[in-house]
Design an enzyme around this catalytic site. Structure first.
Site, PDB file in Angstrom:
ATOM      1  N   TYR A 223      -5.646   5.562  -7.070  1.00 34.22           N
ATOM      2  CA  TYR A 223      -5.905   5.366  -5.647  1.00 34.22           C
ATOM      3  C   TYR A 223      -7.352   4.927  -5.488  1.00 34.22           C
ATOM      4  O   TYR A 223      -8.271   5.745  -5.458  1.00 34.22           O
ATOM      5  CB  TYR A 223      -5.655   6.667  -4.883  1.00 34.22           C
ATOM      6  CG  TYR A 223      -5.934   6.559  -3.388  1.00 34.22           C
ATOM      7  CD1 TYR A 223      -5.079   5.862  -2.553  1.00 34.22           C
ATOM      8  CD2 TYR A 223      -7.051   7.156  -2.823  1.00 34.22           C
ATOM      9  CE1 TYR A 223      -5.321   5.759  -1.197  1.00 34.22           C
ATOM     10  CE2 TYR A 223      -7.317   7.068  -1.461  1.00 34.22           C
ATOM     11  CZ  TYR A 223      -6.447   6.369  -0.649  1.00 34.22           C
ATOM     12  OH  TYR A 223      -6.690   6.263   0.692  1.00 34.22           O
TER      13      TYR A 223
ATOM     14  N   TYR B 140       0.854  -1.196   0.000  1.00 35.80           N
ATOM     15  CA  TYR B 140       0.000   0.000   0.000  1.00 35.80           C
ATOM     16  C   TYR B 140       0.887   1.242   0.000  1.00 35.80           C
ATOM     17  O   TYR B 140       1.636   1.497   0.947  1.00 35.80           O
ATOM     18  CB  TYR B 140      -0.889  -0.027   1.236  1.00 35.80           C
ATOM     19  CG  TYR B 140      -2.104   0.865   1.178  1.00 35.80           C
ATOM     20  CD1 TYR B 140      -3.325   0.368   0.730  1.00 35.80           C
ATOM     21  CD2 TYR B 140      -2.049   2.187   1.599  1.00 35.80           C
ATOM     22  CE1 TYR B 140      -4.447   1.171   0.704  1.00 35.80           C
ATOM     23  CE2 TYR B 140      -3.172   3.001   1.570  1.00 35.80           C
ATOM     24  CZ  TYR B 140      -4.367   2.486   1.120  1.00 35.80           C
ATOM     25  OH  TYR B 140      -5.494   3.289   1.093  1.00 35.80           O
TER      26      TYR B 140
END
Length: 385
Positions: A339, A289
């Protein structure tokens, strides 16, 4: 009986989708079901994030899904990503549902932008409002600012530099440049570009921060046995875990004895290695991430790929790029592709296991996936059948 991801689907990734978040969710779910060779009537479970605006029953109505026997939501923003798959796998393995779709949809650029300051965070009559009241009234109110505090301490303790963070950004953009689905397709950057980009909150430059994107991603989870008979090769869910660390706060765990690490990611890593019987050396690639570059370095340390303070050296000379010791985010990650709160990373992990990624790593048997950092988080190991 193991569970597996049998289908993946996504909308295009943009800065202005021109349609509602509910429509985005429905499109991604349809795409994931088509990828798996299933119909809406096959679905009896739905999982999403607490932050998703689309109720499970609304998505079910729009897609044409019938009765639901399982539905749940996972807290903590991007930390929920792999947790949604864990919940779905638990439902499948316990017989609560046969086919579960995980989804995340938002207009995070054209609608509500997560990166914008919100002074109301410190005044909510809730436990999180109490946490936020320690810093929001004094101007520390954005994710970039919260991470900058950790980054500065990490630099002080371990001697890391802005250039070390920049090498993460360069790698992600290099991967995105050859991914047609990425927002930054065809637009790699150099370390000089990173250093010349404007300050957001020192020591973070603009290019240390992930994108704000519009889009949606969905995943179909069912049993491994059933998945083997469907349209695509499945990605077996070998291990799944959630983790929160002692003394955890939401992005602002400044009151621990040490604020250079991510203990909650260590909790997840230990559980993943325990469940799977594997370790870092068994991973051919990793989806980490990457909402902010410093936390990519910290994750490498917490997960055991290198020692404390050694991640800068690990990343040097292309260590996380294609052909490096551990290719990270071959799709470009949230810095380069989009994102979507980590869900697009899980889809890339499935493609790597299938052998269908545009930036395919050789001989992939196992992929590590992590969810949001700085918050209670989650992780997966996906494997070939």
């Amino acid at each position: 009986m193991k569970a597996a991801i049998a289908g993946i689907g996504a909308t295009e990734f943009s800065k202005d989708s021109g349609r509602s978040e509910l429509q985005l969710a429905a499109e991604a779910v349809f795409a994931a079901l088509d990828d798996a060779g299933l119909s809406p009537g096959d679905v009896d479970g739905l999982v999403t994030y607490t932050q998703d605006t689309n109720q499970e029953i609304a998505v079910a109505r729009e897609v044409g899904i019938g009765d639901l026997t399982f539905f749940s939501r996972v807290h903590y923003g991007g930390g929920a990503a792999c947790g949604t798959v864990m919940h779905a796998a638990m439902a499948v393995r316990t017989g609560m549902a046969r086919t579960v779709v995980c989804y995340r949809a938002f207009n995070e650029r054209s609608g509500r932008r997560f990166g914008q300051p919100d002074a109301r965070l410190g005044g909510e009559p809730s436990s999180q409002g109490l946490e936020m009241s320690w810093h929001v009234p004094y101007g520390l109110m954005t994710p970039a600012a919260w991470v900058a505090m950790f980054a500065r301490r990490y630099m002080h303790v371990y001697g890391a530099t802005s250039e070390d963070f920049g090498r993460v950004a360069v790698a992600m953009r290099r991967h995105a440049a050859t991914n047609p689905a990425a927002w930054f397709h065809g637009r790699p950057i150099t370390l000089a570009d990173h250093q010349d980009s404007k300050w957001i909150v020192e020591p973070l430059h603009l290019l240390d921060c992930c994108q704000e994107s519009d889009g949606a991603v969905a995943l179909v989870v069912t049993s491994e046995d059933r998945a083997r008979d469907l349209r695509r090769s499945p990605a077996v869910i070998t291990a799944a875990a959630q983790g929160a660390g002692a003394g955890q706060m939401m992005m602002t765990s400044y009151y621990r004895d040490d604020m250079t690490g991510l203990p909650e990611m260590s909790v997840v890593g230990r559980k993943l290695w325990e469940i799977s019987g594997m370790g870092p050396a068994d991973m051919q690639t990793a989806i980490l991430y990457d909402h902010f570059t410093p936390f990519v370095l910290t994750q490498l340390e917490e997960l055991g790929f290198c020692g404390r303070g050694e991640a800068a050296g690990y990343v040097a000379d292309g260590g996380i790029e294609l052909g490096g010791r551990l290719p990270v985010n071959p799709h470009g990650g949230q810095l380069g592709e989009a994102y979507i709160h980590g869900m697009n990373g899980i889809a890339e992990a499935v493609r790597q296991v299938r052998g269908t990624s545009v930036n395919q790593v050789k001989d992939v048997s196992n992929v590590l996936v992590t969810a949001g950092t700085g918050v209670p988080t989650s992780g997966l190991i996906l494997s070939s059948p």
